[in-house]
Design a protein around this motif. Structure first.
Motif, short mmCIF file in Angstrom:
data_model
loop_
_atom_site.label_atom_id
_atom_site.label_comp_id
_atom_site.label_asym_id
_atom_site.label_seq_id
_atom_site.Cartn_x
_atom_site.Cartn_y
_atom_site.Cartn_z
N LEU A 1 49.55 57.85 43.34
CA LEU A 1 49.92 59.12 43.04
C LEU A 1 51.48 59.23 42.15
O LEU A 1 52.13 57.65 42.03
CB LEU A 1 50.60 59.71 44.47
CG LEU A 1 49.08 60.27 44.71
CD1 LEU A 1 49.55 61.27 46.27
CD2 LEU A 1 48.18 60.76 43.99
N PRO A 2 52.01 60.28 41.28
CA PRO A 2 53.47 59.95 40.08
C PRO A 2 54.05 60.66 41.20
O PRO A 2 55.03 59.07 40.08
CB PRO A 2 52.60 61.10 39.00
CG PRO A 2 51.25 61.29 39.97
CD PRO A 2 50.80 60.81 41.12
N ASP A 3 54.31 60.22 42.81
CA ASP A 3 55.33 60.50 43.00
C ASP A 3 55.68 59.30 43.80
O ASP A 3 56.42 58.41 44.24
CB ASP A 3 55.77 62.12 43.80
CG ASP A 3 54.56 61.63 45.27
OD1 ASP A 3 53.74 60.30 44.54
OD2 ASP A 3 54.19 62.68 46.34
N GLY A 4 54.66 58.16 43.54
CA GLY A 4 54.66 56.57 44.23
C GLY A 4 54.24 56.48 45.24
O GLY A 4 53.33 55.65 46.52
N ARG A 5 53.18 57.59 45.62
CA ARG A 5 52.75 57.32 47.52
C ARG A 5 51.21 56.89 46.77
O ARG A 5 50.85 57.35 46.05
CB ARG A 5 52.63 58.96 47.67
CG ARG A 5 53.45 59.53 48.23
CD ARG A 5 53.45 60.61 48.62
NE ARG A 5 53.46 61.59 48.15
CZ ARG A 5 52.38 63.04 47.83
NH1 ARG A 5 52.24 63.32 49.44
NH2 ARG A 5 52.26 63.72 47.11
N VAL A 6 50.62 55.69 47.98
CA VAL A 6 49.48 55.77 47.69
C VAL A 6 48.34 56.26 48.57
O VAL A 6 48.20 55.81 49.80
CB VAL A 6 49.66 53.74 47.60
CG1 VAL A 6 47.90 52.96 47.96
CG2 VAL A 6 50.29 53.52 47.09
N ILE A 7 47.30 56.40 48.19
CA ILE A 7 46.36 56.73 48.90
C ILE A 7 45.09 56.23 49.03
O ILE A 7 44.48 55.23 47.82
CB ILE A 7 46.01 58.22 48.68
CG1 ILE A 7 47.39 59.48 48.71
CG2 ILE A 7 44.45 58.94 49.19
CD1 ILE A 7 46.92 60.98 48.32
N THR A 8 44.35 55.95 50.19
CA THR A 8 43.91 54.42 50.30
C THR A 8 42.20 55.75 50.72
O THR A 8 43.05 56.06 51.91
CB THR A 8 44.45 54.05 51.28
OG1 THR A 8 44.85 53.02 50.27
CG2 THR A 8 43.42 52.45 51.14
N GLY A 9 40.94 54.81 49.81
CA GLY A 9 40.04 55.63 51.24
C GLY A 9 38.82 55.44 50.48
O GLY A 9 39.16 54.19 49.52
N TYR A 10 37.34 55.25 50.75
CA TYR A 10 36.13 55.30 50.13
C TYR A 10 35.72 55.96 49.12
O TYR A 10 36.72 57.05 48.78
CB TYR A 10 35.21 55.66 51.06
CG TYR A 10 34.98 54.90 52.11
CD1 TYR A 10 34.43 53.31 52.02
CD2 TYR A 10 35.75 54.97 54.08
CE1 TYR A 10 35.03 52.47 53.16
CE2 TYR A 10 35.60 54.14 54.70
CZ TYR A 10 35.24 52.45 54.33
OH TYR A 10 35.39 51.98 55.64
N ALA A 11 35.20 55.87 47.86
CA ALA A 11 35.55 56.70 46.52
C ALA A 11 33.97 57.52 47.28
O ALA A 11 32.89 56.74 47.68
CB ALA A 11 34.45 55.88 46.07
N ILE A 12 33.79 58.51 46.45
CA ILE A 12 33.25 59.48 47.53
C ILE A 12 32.48 60.30 46.18
O ILE A 12 33.47 60.35 44.98
CB ILE A 12 33.61 60.19 48.00
CG1 ILE A 12 33.89 59.94 49.52
CG2 ILE A 12 32.51 61.49 48.39
CD1 ILE A 12 34.64 60.86 50.26
N ALA A 13 30.71 60.20 44.94
CA ALA A 13 30.65 61.31 44.71
C ALA A 13 30.66 62.17 43.94
O ALA A 13 30.85 62.29 45.27
CB ALA A 13 29.37 60.69 44.34
#
Length: 153
Positions: free
Chosen positions: A47-59
């Motif tokens: 994210l622009p504020d530096g946080r990282v979000i990890t997960g599965y890509a969902i259509a």
């Protein structure tokens, strides 16, 4: 509220005001078509504020297209057609009951006619003098004389 004595006043604390941070739109990673039965890989987005979000890509799911509703509901049309059909059938039902009554009268008259014909045939068989009976005695009743409850021929 408080007396003029300042010794009873609470100590003033520093007030911190927090302003909400608006969320910015995040460009998602491009989706890769998956083979059936495989487990998708884990994707991380920064994210622009530096946080990282990890997960599965969902259509993304696409909503069903909205179909235009008819001006008149189908239930109203079905009720109207049912009423027209019932009105059309009523005349036929009256004719059907009349036909059944006439058929019942015809069957009754045929049964009576058969009984009259069969009864007449039996009467002819009984009252016809037949000389073909062997050992039978024919008595002419007109010549018979009845005296004192005794029959004399």
């Amino acid at each position: 509220m408080f007396p003029e004595n300042t010794s009873h006043r609470p100590a003033q604390q520093a007030v911190t005001i927090h302003q909400p941070t608006p969320l910015t739109t995040v460009q998602a990673a491009p989706l890769v078509p998956l083979q059936p039965g495989t487990i998708p890989e884990v994707t991380s987005i920064v994210l622009p504020d530096g946080r990282v979000i990890t997960g599965y890509a969902i259509a993304p799911t696409h909503p069903e297209p909205v179909t235009a509703k008819p001006v008149i509901s189908r239930a109203a049309v079905n009720i109207a057609l049912g009423g027209i059909g019932f009105a059309a059938v009523c005349g036929g039902l009256v004719l059907l009951t009349t036909f059944i009554a006439a058929l019942a009268a015809l069957v009754q008259q045929l049964i009576i006619l058969a009984a009259v014909i069969f009864g007449g045939w039996i009467a002819v068989q009984v009252f016809t003098a037949s000389g073909q009976d062997k050992g039978a005695t024919t008595v002419n009743i007109r010549k018979a004389v009845i005296k004192r409850n005794h029959f004399h021929s």
